[in-house]
Enzyme design. Structure first.
Site, PDB file in Angstrom:
ATOM      1  CG  ASP A  37     -47.919  11.235 -10.576  1.00 34.04           C
ATOM      2  OD1 ASP A  37     -46.671  11.169 -10.660  1.00 34.04           O
ATOM      3  OD2 ASP A  37     -48.646  11.537 -11.543  1.00 34.04           O
ATOM      4  CB  SER A  38     -43.280   8.241  -8.557  1.00 29.13           C
ATOM      5  OG  SER A  38     -42.856   9.192  -7.604  1.00 29.13           O
ATOM      6  CG  ASP A  97     -46.650  14.880  -9.313  1.00 31.34           C
ATOM      7  OD1 ASP A  97     -46.355  15.936  -9.908  1.00 31.34           O
ATOM      8  OD2 ASP A  97     -45.946  13.855  -9.345  1.00 31.34           O
ATOM      9  CE  LYS A 137     -43.705  16.924 -10.701  1.00 30.91           C
ATOM     10  NZ  LYS A 137     -44.275  15.950 -11.653  1.00 30.91           N
ATOM     11  CD  GLU A 164     -47.000  13.771 -15.580  1.00 35.78           C
ATOM     12  OE1 GLU A 164     -47.482  13.240 -16.606  1.00 35.78           O
ATOM     13  OE2 GLU A 164     -46.502  13.105 -14.658  1.00 35.78           O
ATOM     14  CD  GLU A 210     -39.876  11.682 -15.821  1.00 30.86           C
ATOM     15  OE1 GLU A 210     -40.750  12.390 -15.289  1.00 30.86           O
ATOM     16  OE2 GLU A 210     -39.792  10.449 -15.643  1.00 30.86           O
TER      17      GLU A 210
HETATM   18  O1  KIV Z   1     -43.856  11.515  -9.615  1.00 30.23           O
HETATM   19  C1  KIV Z   1     -42.630  11.738  -9.613  1.00 30.23           C
HETATM   20  O2  KIV Z   1     -41.868  11.121  -8.852  1.00 30.23           O
HETATM   21  C2  KIV Z   1     -42.107  12.725 -10.545  1.00 30.23           C
HETATM   22  C3  KIV Z   1     -40.625  12.866 -10.639  1.00 30.23           C
HETATM   23  C4  KIV Z   1     -40.029  11.703 -11.328  1.00 30.23           C
HETATM   24  C5  KIV Z   1     -40.224  14.137 -11.271  1.00 30.23           C
HETATM   25  O3  KIV Z   1     -42.846  13.377 -11.199  1.00 30.23           O
END
Ligand code: KIV
Length: 272
Positions: free
Chosen positions: A52-53, A91, A121, A123, A190
């Site tokens: 989600d980055s 994510d 994934k 969190e 992280e």
């Molecule tokens: O969204 C992302 O890029 C991440 C990584 C930094 C692990 O969750």
């Protein structure tokens, strides 16, 4: 003459477990689009995370919170179409799984069905246990994410190192064991102290994938755009830049602009 091409073996959760078992480090990187994912996959990266980055890197938002489930599915579909070998994890975005396990399951199923990804994934630890269990019960592999969890940035107030005190470190260890017991196939750690990463990685059977968490994790992940130097102003201590694509692109595009202005481009051979 026939050319021998060895079959590309697709990475699976089972293979990731075996890698940890034999002490082979796991490489992971983010990707958000077809062209980049094709290169990342061809380079032999084991896990591609459609993170989600993308909210920061692709859309220019300050945090990961604004990206939607539909947008994540769009990015994930593009990545999946490019990838032949890597295991593709996506994510679940903020607001698509917290506090409601039915919604979490619906979100995970949409990602799997509409993008063709291999896993999701989430969190968090004990607070998202129900969602994790519900998604796993549908046969969807789940990766955990502990330590700095950017979807909770407004709770933390800062992106600095997490779990430096005993209370938070103990909670993280308990959460890691809980996620493993639930059936997660791996956990991203992280920005936590290196010694804590070593402890968690030694205690768990499933692989840990670190970012800013030291060399003791079973694998490492970075954001692709950071690694190749496209995000030139982002300089955390944990980041190793392997290229300066920002400068390379800037030079190439300057050159193009000059050639257009000077009428050097296109030349006779570049027309019909
Ligand atoms: O969204 C992302 O890029 C991440 C990584 C930094 C692990 O969750």
């Amino acid at each position: 003459m026939s050319v021998h091409r060895p079959e590309i073996k697709r990475i699976t959760t089972h293979i990731l477990l075996e890698m940890k078992g034999r002490g082979e480090k796991i490489s992971a990187l983010t990707a958000y689009d077809y062209s980049m994912a094709k290169i990342v996959d061809a380079a032999g990266v084991d896990i591609i995370l459609v993170g989600d980055s993308a909210s920061n890197v692709m859309a220019g938002h300050e945090t990961t919170l604004p990206i939607t489930l539909d947008q994540m599915i769009y990015h994930a579909g593009a990545v999946v179409r490019a990838v032949k070998r890597a295991f593709v994890v996506v994510d679940l975005p903020f607001g698509s799984y917290q506090g409601n396990s039915s919604e979490a399951l619906r979100s995970a199923i949409r990602i799997m069905k509409e993008s063709g990804a291999h896993a999701v994934k989430l969190e968090g630890g004990v607070e998202i246990k129900e969602s994790v269990v519900r998604i796993l019960s549908a046969g969807v592999p789940v990766m955990g994410h502990l330590g700095l969890t950017p979807q909770s940035i407004y709770k933390f107030g800062t992106y600095t190192v997490r779990a430096k005190d005993d209370e938070e470190a103990n909670q993280l260890v308990a959460d890691a064991h809980l996620l493993e017991a639930c059936g997660c196939f791996g956990i991203v750690l992280e920005k936590i102290p290196a010694a804590l990463t070593e402890k968690v990685s030694a205690e768990l059977r499933i692989p840990t994938i670190g970012i800013g968490a030291g060399g003791g994790a079973d694998g490492q992940i970075l954001v692709l755009h950071d690694l190749i130097g496209l995000t030139k102003d982002f300089k955390p201590r944990f980041l190793r830049r392997y290229a300066d694509l920002h400068q390379i692109m800037l030079d190439a595009i300057h050159h193009y602009v000059e050639d257009v202005k000077s009428r050097d481009f296109p030349n006779e051979k570049e027309g019909y």
